[in-house]
Enzyme design. Structure first.
Site, PDB file in Angstrom:
ATOM      1  N   CYS A   2     -36.260  27.679  18.807  1.00 35.83           N
ATOM      2  CA  CYS A   2     -37.457  28.483  19.192  1.00 35.83           C
ATOM      3  C   CYS A   2     -37.974  27.752  20.375  1.00 35.83           C
ATOM      4  CB  CYS A   2     -38.325  28.605  18.030  1.00 35.83           C
ATOM      5  SG  CYS A   2     -37.667  29.639  16.629  1.00 35.83           S
ATOM      6  N   ARG A  28     -35.235  30.370  24.991  1.00 34.59           N
ATOM      7  CA  ARG A  28     -35.081  29.638  23.554  1.00 34.59           C
ATOM      8  C   ARG A  28     -34.927  30.368  22.591  1.00 34.59           C
ATOM      9  NH1 ARG A  28     -35.759  24.019  24.191  1.00 34.59           N
ATOM     10  NH2 ARG A  28     -35.995  23.963  22.122  1.00 34.59           N
ATOM     11  N   TRP A  73     -36.615  32.441  17.607  1.00 37.59           N
ATOM     12  CA  TRP A  73     -35.198  32.802  17.282  1.00 37.59           C
ATOM     13  C   TRP A  73     -34.906  32.661  15.923  1.00 37.59           C
ATOM     14  CZ3 TRP A  73     -30.273  29.536  16.145  1.00 37.59           C
ATOM     15  CH2 TRP A  73     -29.217  29.978  16.501  1.00 37.59           C
ATOM     16  N   ASN A  99     -40.595  24.831  15.464  1.00 40.41           N
ATOM     17  CA  ASN A  99     -39.153  24.920  15.877  1.00 40.41           C
ATOM     18  C   ASN A  99     -38.258  24.084  15.054  1.00 40.41           C
ATOM     19  OD1 ASN A  99     -36.659  25.138  17.138  1.00 40.41           O
ATOM     20  ND2 ASN A  99     -37.444  23.743  18.583  1.00 40.41           N
ATOM     21  N   GLY A 100     -37.335  24.794  14.151  1.00 43.38           N
ATOM     22  CA  GLY A 100     -36.450  23.855  13.458  1.00 43.38           C
ATOM     23  C   GLY A 100     -36.489  24.231  12.098  1.00 43.38           C
ATOM     24  N   GLU A 468     -12.985  28.822  27.115  1.00 42.03           N
ATOM     25  CA  GLU A 468     -14.320  29.000  27.558  1.00 42.03           C
ATOM     26  C   GLU A 468     -14.509  30.366  28.276  1.00 42.03           C
ATOM     27  OE1 GLU A 468     -17.698  28.649  29.730  1.00 42.03           O
ATOM     28  OE2 GLU A 468     -17.253  28.089  27.757  1.00 42.03           O
ATOM     29  N   LYS A 472     -17.565  33.030  27.631  1.00 42.99           N
ATOM     30  CA  LYS A 472     -18.419  33.467  28.443  1.00 42.99           C
ATOM     31  C   LYS A 472     -18.410  35.165  28.412  1.00 42.99           C
ATOM     32  CE  LYS A 472     -20.535  30.920  29.633  1.00 42.99           C
ATOM     33  NZ  LYS A 472     -20.212  29.869  28.964  1.00 42.99           N
ATOM     34  N   GLU A 475     -20.209  36.001  25.070  1.00 44.83           N
ATOM     35  CA  GLU A 475     -21.671  35.761  25.044  1.00 44.83           C
ATOM     36  C   GLU A 475     -22.433  36.901  25.732  1.00 44.83           C
ATOM     37  OE1 GLU A 475     -22.750  31.028  25.337  1.00 44.83           O
ATOM     38  OE2 GLU A 475     -21.580  31.809  27.003  1.00 44.83           O
ATOM     39  N   HIS A 491       3.627  33.838  19.483  1.00 48.18           N
ATOM     40  CA  HIS A 491       3.660  33.515  18.053  1.00 48.18           C
ATOM     41  C   HIS A 491       2.679  34.200  17.188  1.00 48.18           C
ATOM     42  CE1 HIS A 491       6.538  30.501  19.161  1.00 48.18           C
ATOM     43  NE2 HIS A 491       5.652  29.985  20.038  1.00 48.18           N
ATOM     44  N   LYS A 585     -30.224  29.056  23.910  1.00 54.27           N
ATOM     45  CA  LYS A 585     -29.945  28.122  24.949  1.00 54.27           C
ATOM     46  C   LYS A 585     -29.310  27.022  24.170  1.00 54.27           C
ATOM     47  CE  LYS A 585     -28.822  26.807  28.849  1.00 54.27           C
ATOM     48  NZ  LYS A 585     -27.477  27.118  29.389  1.00 54.27           N
TER      49      LYS A 585
HETATM   50  C1  BG6 Z   1     -25.183  27.262  22.676  1.00 54.92           C
HETATM   51  C2  BG6 Z   1     -25.247  27.784  24.197  1.00 54.92           C
HETATM   52  O1  BG6 Z   1     -26.394  27.402  22.042  1.00 54.92           O
HETATM   53  O2  BG6 Z   1     -25.022  25.909  22.710  1.00 54.92           O
HETATM   54  C3  BG6 Z   1     -23.934  27.589  24.990  1.00 54.92           C
HETATM   55  O3  BG6 Z   1     -25.645  29.091  24.047  1.00 54.92           O
HETATM   56  C4  BG6 Z   1     -23.828  25.967  24.908  1.00 54.92           C
HETATM   57  O4  BG6 Z   1     -24.022  28.013  26.142  1.00 54.92           O
HETATM   58  C5  BG6 Z   1     -23.669  25.413  23.577  1.00 54.92           C
HETATM   59  O5  BG6 Z   1     -22.549  25.960  25.232  1.00 54.92           O
HETATM   60  C6  BG6 Z   1     -24.000  23.901  23.507  1.00 54.92           C
HETATM   61  O6  BG6 Z   1     -25.147  23.583  24.194  1.00 54.92           O
HETATM   62  P1  BG6 Z   1     -25.319  22.092  24.800  1.00 54.92           P
HETATM   63  O7  BG6 Z   1     -26.784  22.235  25.272  1.00 54.92           O
HETATM   64  O8  BG6 Z   1     -25.273  21.074  23.826  1.00 54.92           O
HETATM   65  O9  BG6 Z   1     -24.229  22.127  26.012  1.00 54.92           O
END
Ligand code: BG6
Length: 590
Positions: A2, A28, A73, A99-100, A468, A472, A475, A491, A585
């Site tokens: 959050c 966040r 969040w 937050n936490g 990766e 992307k 996400e 396979h 994030k």
């Molecule tokens: C996720 C993000 O929460 O955390 C991703 O949405 C990110 O984009 C991943 O790769 C790891 O985050 P960080 O800040 O440790 O690189």
């Protein structure tokens, strides 16, 4: 994770200040938002479901000089108004934003319920405000009550609280990030620096197990453990605020993709001596481990290839959430390399704790200066990408790979050669990222937008980039994308291919090029619609996205067109690429 924000000082529009501040933290978490303001000696709370983005700060201009706010969040308790923060104590005298996760909240809750406290929400957070009220009965001050309460909490947290009895903000942290903005006669508290940068560049970082009490004029840092005052040095933030803004772009994701015209070059700009010291530490270590989460984890996998192909040096990758299980292999002479954009991801912090408990050294490759991971590591390399606000990580990934590639070359005492390869790739990326290139990829996105499944293949460092690429696309467009090592197709996964199934192949002019081309031809034979991301066109591709021939830096340039494709797929599917559902994030809760 959050976002929390607090203000105390002499301004009379604290409501407007904290709403503007929390809007800067929307990335966040955006399930719900809320604000608590001290107006005429009592606390007024307003909270709602949904994004704070559309809220007008001017509608919070009642006279007020103490306020806290939150953007959520959801982890504990659904997305409801009752579960939104701030939470109020039973007598309405204390408001809290958090937050936490308070891991022992159930035990604390039933203890407080036995004392007659009635809970309004399903959250873990609500125990904080009721326990504060309970502690106030015997505490000599609000700060004292907060310290007593903190000593009862298990888990990771950062919270800010206010109380009708004092014109003070109290905040505390263990694990989750909290930064203090020092102004003239005013103090700001936030989960991240961009939130208050319009007001001050002078900051101070709360470390684990620390708390502050401030009335804007006087700010005191205290140890939660023993209550003793801690003298701390303020830091001046160097990067400018524009870097944290969208500028001419509609979305942070596109702005940060385009930032790669410069950010790769900035990542290469590292202190030569420090790179060599780190390379020597890797050479001398008894076992080197790479670890990260999400995109940073895929970057670590690509680095395994960098170290193997360039330095002929064995390193082990493990996702941070799994790393504590690797403690059996850790020796005091081992080295853990963690990679993180935000520097606050809880699983990465736990991986570091695991290594440190075994006496091993930790190197951190981070973007966020002053973050917990930055400050807790033995060695640190900053990738200088500038603030990254879009949830989907883009420029941080290419910056992280550039630094790791540089280290691989330094391991072979070929640092200058490595720097040349990367500066060449940075130059090529600068040329590649032009409007015509974006339009070409936008066209492909338009043709793919109705597909719900998409597969990506690659070999060598293009395999982790296939993984990766899948992240992307997942996400931001919610398409079920999956990445595979080209050779693994036969396979199992090839059974998923039918007429028109879109498949992306990532290639370079390297020793595995022909293998990946034949994998692409096999896919096409099963009816796949193939999209080649490669330096040269090939008849195996139904569509081609040109990338420069970047040699050992191919993984860095190859992931960029997929970032762009994911961005346009999101737009074509009517989605907001900056704030995808269910994501945050950086994840500061387990
Ligand atoms: C996720 C993000 O929460 O955390 C991703 O949405 C990110 O984009 C991943 O790769 C790891 O985050 P960080 O800040 O440790 O690189």
């Amino acid at each position: 994770m959050c976002g929390i924000f607090g203000y105390v000082g002499k301004r009379v529009d604290a409501g407007r200040v904290v709403i503007r501040g929390i809007k800067n933290l929307e990335y966040r978490g955006y399930d719900s938002w809320g604000i608590a303001r001290m107006i005429d000696g009592s606390i007024a709370v307003e909270k709602n479901i949904g994004k704070i983005g559309a809220v007008n700060p001017e509608s919070f201009s009642d006279v007020c000089s103490l306020a806290i706010a939150h953007t959520r969040w959801a982890t504990h308790g659904g997305v409801t108004v009752a579960n939104a923060h701030p939470h109020l104590s039973q007598d309405g005298s204390i408001a809290v934003v958090h937050n936490g996760i308070i891991e022992n909240f159930q035990a604390l809750r039933s203890e407080l319920e036995k004392k007659g406290y009635v809970f309004q929400s399903e959250t873990d957070t609500e125990v904080i405000c009721h326990l504060l009220q309970e502690e106030m009965k015997s505490a000599k001050s609000f700060a004292d009550a907060a310290r007593a309460a903190c000593r009862r909490f298990d888990g990771w947290y950062a919270f800010a609280a206010m109380n009708t009895g004092t014109h003070e903000l109290v905040a505390a942290r263990r694990g989750s990030p909290l930064i203090v903005g020092i102004g003239k006669g005013e103090t700001f508290i936030a989960s991240d620096i961009p939130a208050f940068m319009e007001h001050t560049r002078t900051v101070n970082y709360l470390d684990n197990g620390e708390m502050i009490v401030t009335n804007g004029e006087r700010t005191t840092f205290l140890s939660i453990e023993n209550g003793k005052e801690i003298k701390k040095r303020n830091v001046e933030i160097t990067w400018d605020r524009e870097q944290a803004e969208k500028g001419e772009y509609e979305h942070f994701m596109l702005k940060e993709i385009m930032d790669q015209k410069e950010s790769i070059r900035r990542a290469v700009n590292q202190d030569e001596e420090q790179i060599q010291t780190i390379a020597d530490a890797i050479r001398d270590a008894k076992g080197t481990f790479l670890s990260g989460c999400g995109t940073a984890g895929k970057v670590c996998m690509a680095a395994e290839y960098f170290f193997s192909v360039i330095a002929k040096h064995h390193v082990n990758y493990a996702p941070s959430s799994e790393f504590p299980l690797y403690h059996h292999f850790l020796l005091p002479e081992s080295l853990l390399i963690v990679v993180s954009q935000s520097g606050e991801t809880v699983d990465v912090l736990e991986a570091m704790e695991t290594a440190k408990k075994k006496g091993a050294k930790v190197l951190a490759i981070v973007n966020a200066e002053g973050s917990s991971i930055h400050r807790l590591a033995d060695y640190t390399l900053l990738i200088n990408a500038g603030p990254e606000r879009a949830v989907a990580s883009t420029k941080a990934a290419t910056g992280q790979m550039a630094v790791l590639l540089l280290i691989a070359y330094a391991l072979k005492k070929r640092l200058n050669e490595g720097r040349q390869v990367l500066l060449e790739a940075a130059e090529q990326t600068n040329d590649m990222l032009n409007p015509r290139y974006l339009t070409h990829i936008e066209g492909i996105a338009d043709r793919l937008k109705r597909h719900e499944n998409l597969y990506i293949i690659g070999k060598s460092w293009n395999y982790p980039m296939a993984l990766e690429s899948a992240i992307k696309i997942q996400e931001v467009s919610y398409v079920h994308a999956e990445g595979f090592a080209g050779g693994e197709l036969k396979h199992g996964p090839i059974a998923l291919i039918q007429k028109g199934t879109p498949c992306i192949a990532l290639l370079g002019n390297d020793e595995v090029k022909m293998d990946t081309l034949s994998n692409t031809i096999e896919l096409r034979a099963r009816g796949a619609h193939t999209i080649g991301i490669a330096p040269e066109k090939n008849e195996a591709f139904d569509e081609w996205i040109r990338v420069p021939d970047a040699g050992t830096a191919q993984a860095i340039v190859n992931v960029i067109p997929v970032q762009i494709l994911a961005y346009y797929l999101a737009l074509k599917r009517g989605l907001d690429p900056d704030m995808p559902r269910n994501l945050a994030k950086s994840v500061t809760v387990k």
